[in-house]
Motif scaffolding. Structure first.
Motif, PDB file in Angstrom:
ATOM      1  N   ALA B  82      -1.517  23.563  43.493  1.00 33.87           N
ATOM      2  CA  ALA B  82      -2.505  23.359  42.425  1.00 33.87           C
ATOM      3  C   ALA B  82      -3.187  24.684  42.082  1.00 33.87           C
ATOM      4  N   ILE B  83      -3.590  25.408  43.117  1.00 36.69           N
ATOM      5  CA  ILE B  83      -4.256  26.704  42.896  1.00 36.69           C
ATOM      6  C   ILE B  83      -3.344  27.637  42.102  1.00 36.69           C
ATOM      7  N   GLU B  84      -2.088  27.672  42.485  1.00 34.68           N
ATOM      8  CA  GLU B  84      -1.135  28.554  41.793  1.00 34.68           C
ATOM      9  C   GLU B  84      -1.022  28.170  40.312  1.00 34.68           C
ATOM     10  N   ASN B  85      -0.895  26.861  40.040  1.00 33.06           N
ATOM     11  CA  ASN B  85      -0.758  26.414  38.649  1.00 33.06           C
ATOM     12  C   ASN B  85      -2.016  26.724  37.828  1.00 33.06           C
ATOM     13  N   ILE B  86      -3.160  26.481  38.428  1.00 37.05           N
ATOM     14  CA  ILE B  86      -4.421  26.694  37.701  1.00 37.05           C
ATOM     15  C   ILE B  86      -4.611  28.185  37.431  1.00 37.05           C
ATOM     16  N   VAL B 137     -14.061  28.057  40.290  1.00 34.18           N
ATOM     17  CA  VAL B 137     -13.905  29.388  40.880  1.00 34.18           C
ATOM     18  C   VAL B 137     -12.794  30.191  40.190  1.00 34.18           C
ATOM     19  N   ILE B 138     -11.677  29.519  39.882  1.00 40.00           N
ATOM     20  CA  ILE B 138     -10.519  30.270  39.377  1.00 40.00           C
ATOM     21  C   ILE B 138     -10.815  30.981  38.046  1.00 40.00           C
ATOM     22  N   PRO B 139     -11.407  30.323  37.043  1.00 38.13           N
ATOM     23  CA  PRO B 139     -11.697  31.091  35.818  1.00 38.13           C
ATOM     24  C   PRO B 139     -12.621  32.286  36.068  1.00 38.13           C
ATOM     25  N   ILE B 149     -20.654  33.125  44.406  1.00 40.47           N
ATOM     26  CA  ILE B 149     -21.360  32.415  45.478  1.00 40.47           C
ATOM     27  C   ILE B 149     -21.152  30.927  45.260  1.00 40.47           C
ATOM     28  N   MET B 150     -20.622  30.259  46.249  1.00 37.31           N
ATOM     29  CA  MET B 150     -20.456  28.816  46.152  1.00 37.31           C
ATOM     30  C   MET B 150     -21.605  28.161  46.915  1.00 37.31           C
ATOM     31  N   ALA B 169     -11.522  28.861  51.187  1.00 41.10           N
ATOM     32  CA  ALA B 169     -10.835  29.942  51.911  1.00 41.10           C
ATOM     33  C   ALA B 169      -9.541  30.331  51.211  1.00 41.10           C
ATOM     34  N   GLU B 170      -8.797  29.329  50.762  1.00 37.15           N
ATOM     35  CA  GLU B 170      -7.539  29.604  50.056  1.00 37.15           C
ATOM     36  C   GLU B 170      -7.793  30.420  48.787  1.00 37.15           C
ATOM     37  N   LEU B 171      -8.925  30.152  48.147  1.00 40.92           N
ATOM     38  CA  LEU B 171      -9.265  30.876  46.924  1.00 40.92           C
ATOM     39  C   LEU B 171      -9.845  32.259  47.220  1.00 40.92           C
ATOM     40  N   GLY B 172     -10.204  32.487  48.483  1.00 45.97           N
ATOM     41  CA  GLY B 172     -10.805  33.774  48.819  1.00 45.97           C
ATOM     42  C   GLY B 172     -12.291  33.851  48.496  1.00 45.97           C
ATOM     43  N   VAL B 173     -12.965  32.698  48.429  1.00 40.12           N
ATOM     44  CA  VAL B 173     -14.418  32.711  48.222  1.00 40.12           C
ATOM     45  C   VAL B 173     -15.079  33.132  49.534  1.00 40.12           C
ATOM     46  N   GLU B 174     -15.873  34.178  49.476  1.00 41.06           N
ATOM     47  CA  GLU B 174     -16.431  34.736  50.717  1.00 41.06           C
ATOM     48  C   GLU B 174     -17.841  34.252  51.027  1.00 41.06           C
ATOM     49  N   HIS B 175     -18.565  33.873  49.977  1.00 41.70           N
ATOM     50  CA  HIS B 175     -19.969  33.506  50.185  1.00 41.70           C
ATOM     51  C   HIS B 175     -20.162  32.031  49.889  1.00 41.70           C
TER      52      HIS B 175
END
Lengths: 426, 426
Positions: B82-86, B137-139, B149-150, B169-175
């Motif tokens: 899903a992440i890849e497609n988005i 997050v992706i856009p 920041i999430m 984590a998969e998206l690389g969100v750090e905060h």
């Protein structure tokens, strides 16, 4: 003009006029009246506020034609050239719908559709603002908005100024409502017997217009509520203090709340610009306004290094930024926040206000951090397009159902399963 | 589900929850507290509302790593796909800065700059919403927003769900801030000792989150305040009633206020879909919610012609539109208002909610007339670039000064004249 050593504490923040309770009450009364009584309310309120008894609410073709008698050739030529330049620039902003096609038959895309209709508010009063008309109407036209309604308050005789009419005629605006204030905004938002409701309202106005736009926001789209205008001029020791002073004053004359700020690496240019401002200010017709603005919201910041100066500019996030330095283009990459960036000594702000092509409706009060100049996108919207083939569906079905169930949405999963099962059975 | 002969009176309008006075009062108290007391307020309020005593406000690396132990391989694979497609879809939305150069040395352009920072709110509660994280997050990541920041409310033990953590984590969100509600929105808007203030806040939430977003709007940007979800399914006599019923129910299960509407040219398909809805509804885990939605906000409209049906769809301006007709792609041009358009029998809405690539954050309640799906543009802003050469300036100077004087702005004209005179003298 104060000269201040640059610290971290730079800001353009001002108290923005948000309206008194009594102004809000008036606006709500007007909105209610126009929604209930329609055209009759528009006539009554125009009589009350503008002193005009309107024969018809919309400008007639004869009025448009007659307006040309009051415009000289030089002015007309200047307006036409400005329109041409602004159109050319905004056409470059235009975006097309796109679609991607995949071997498995899937198509995904983004459809760009113009808004059906837009309303443009143009302030009246003593001055006429042809540039307001151009800057709001042209992006809507380039976006291919089919119905554009302009609204502007008439004088006591029920007329709009010839400059306003000629500018509208040159642009091909066909519907010009002779109504101003909160009553015009309400008519555009909800419609009356003769005024069609629009999808978006743009354009500047006084506090009553601003409050009305806030009140109808959500039922229709609006552009930003603009705050007082701002300029920041970034210079080093190569800038001409006469030019910089003139540019700062051109902002200061707008409004006592306007802000004219210089950020420079040169203490000498700071001093010389300060003196030039005093000299030029004394000879300005609007010197009372400009003096108040300079005294209350003007400042010259002297920075140690260009890097510090640029960082200050980014903190200020000004509506207008002029860069007048030895190598001004090289700084473009480091400017993160500014509505419009004027580069070099021959790009004074008025060039952009009226003529060059880019829009003069710009984010104020630091909102350039996250907002943009008015542009063609503002008169379009996007729709996503999702067209899955059976093959693609069968491949992805289990993944989609798995995520749906992860979110606890079983009916979502079943909308997938019911198709999958049927196709598996075939 | 009511079957109704189509007239001009179609609407998705519902009373949107705007908050009670007591809710507004609570939100303002929370905002004041967080602005005054910072992190301490965040801890106190999280204890009060979520029952959690937080050791640290942000998720640790160890927490992120451990979360993977609670996710099975199939789920992880689905999330990754899903992440890849988005990502792939949103990269296509990306726009570059552009500049035009002219023979006279003038350059005009539009600079695209990512926002410096963005905050993404993710609701907590019993369910976990990985798709919310991806879609917000992706856009922002594709736009190259540097700091994301999430924020999401923790459970009583002070933890976020493993699915939420793994998706982040998969998206690389750090905060990832373990705070929810109005307190999270305030921290993101104004910052605290440990939470940096962001430029824009997006993401759905309950009424307290919505009220807080409205309250901070202006100081930061926000996305839309989403209303209840909606689907319109447009069909002719070729549609499969089982599919249509399942799709309508997948919307109805969201919320008692959700709206599931069918517009069809076939009275027979209308009847059969109605029966299918009853059949499928009785077997749904969330049947209470879905029943209420169908009863209060569901409808099947039967139109005389496809043209009438399409016009009804445009009046409804739905968040989600499915077109399940014989030749569905041919209708794309006539659909003017819809957030996302799902074409053909193998594009049920959940495909787009989770997986295909386009964003699932869409305009509701008729605002598709003027609003767009969340997209990469929402995390960037534009700045105009104006760089005039001396030659171009001298050519245009008189025209610009003429328009400035027409508007009564003499200092604007003098900023032009002072340069013109100096250059004429040379």
């Amino acid at each position: 003009m104060k000269i201040i050593k640059l610290t971290n504490e730079v800001s353009l923040a001002r108290d923005i006029e948000t309206g008194t309770e009594s102004q809000k009450e008036s606006v709500h009364t007007i909105i209610r009246k126009v929604r209930e009584e329609g055209d009759r309310a528009l006539r009554d309120l125009t009589k009350q506020f503008d002193g005009a008894v309107l024969d018809r609410l919309f400008v007639s073709e004869a009025e448009l034609e007659n307006a040309y008698d009051h415009i000289d050739e030089t002015t007309l030529k200047a307006l036409r050239k400005a329109i041409e330049n602004i159109r050319t620039f905004h056409y470059k902003q235009k975006r097309e719908s796109w679609i991607t096609t995949h071997h498995d038959g899937t198509m995904l895309g983004q459809k760009i559709t113009p808004l059906d209709s837009a309303g443009v508010y143009v302030p009246g009063g003593k001055a006429a603002y042809p540039s307001t008309i151009m800057m709001n109407v042209i992006p809507a036209q380039v976006a291919e908005v089919e119905k554009i309604i302009m609204a502007s308050p008439p004088d006591q005789e029920g007329n709009l100024s010839p400059v306003v009419l000629v500018t509208a005629a040159e642009l091909g605006v066909e519907h010009i409502l002779k109504v101003g204030g909160a009553q015009a905004i309400t008519a555009l938002a909800y419609g009356t017997e003769t005024v069609p409701a629009v999808d978006k309202i743009t354009g500047p106005g006084n506090i009553f217009v601003a409050l009305a736009k806030q009140a109808v926001f959500g039922d229709v789209a609006i552009d930003m509520i603009a705050g007082p205008s701002e300029i920041v001029v970034l210079t080093d020791d190569t800038a001409n203090p006469e030019y910089v002073a003139a540019d700062l004053l051109s902002q200061a004359e707008h409004d006592e709340m306007a802000s004219a700020v210089m950020v420079t690496t040169s203490a000498e240019i700071a001093e010389r610009t300060k003196l030039e401002i005093e000299k030029q200010l004394s000879r300005l017709p609007r010197k009372e306004i400009a003096s108040a603005s300079i005294a209350d919201y003007g400042a010259i910041y002297v920075a140690e290094t260009m890097q510090d100066a640029v960082e200050a500019v980014n903190k200020l996030a000004p509506e207008h930024l002029e860069i007048i330095t030895k190598n001004p283009h090289s700084l473009l990459g480091s400017i993160r926040h500014a509505g419009a960036i004027f580069i070099g000594p021959y790009s004074p702000e008025p060039i952009g206000d009226y003529f060059a092509g880019p829009n003069h409706v710009l984010p104020t009060n630091g909102t350039a951090r996250f907002s943009s100049p008015l542009n063609v996108d503002d008169f379009t919207k996007k729709s996503s397009i999702i067209s899955y083939s059976k093959e693609a569906f069968m491949r992805d079905a289990n993944d989609v159902a798995a995520i749906a169930r992860l979110e606890g949405l079983e009916a979502h999963a079943r909308a997938i399963d019911i198709r999958k099962k049927k196709s598996d059975d075939e």
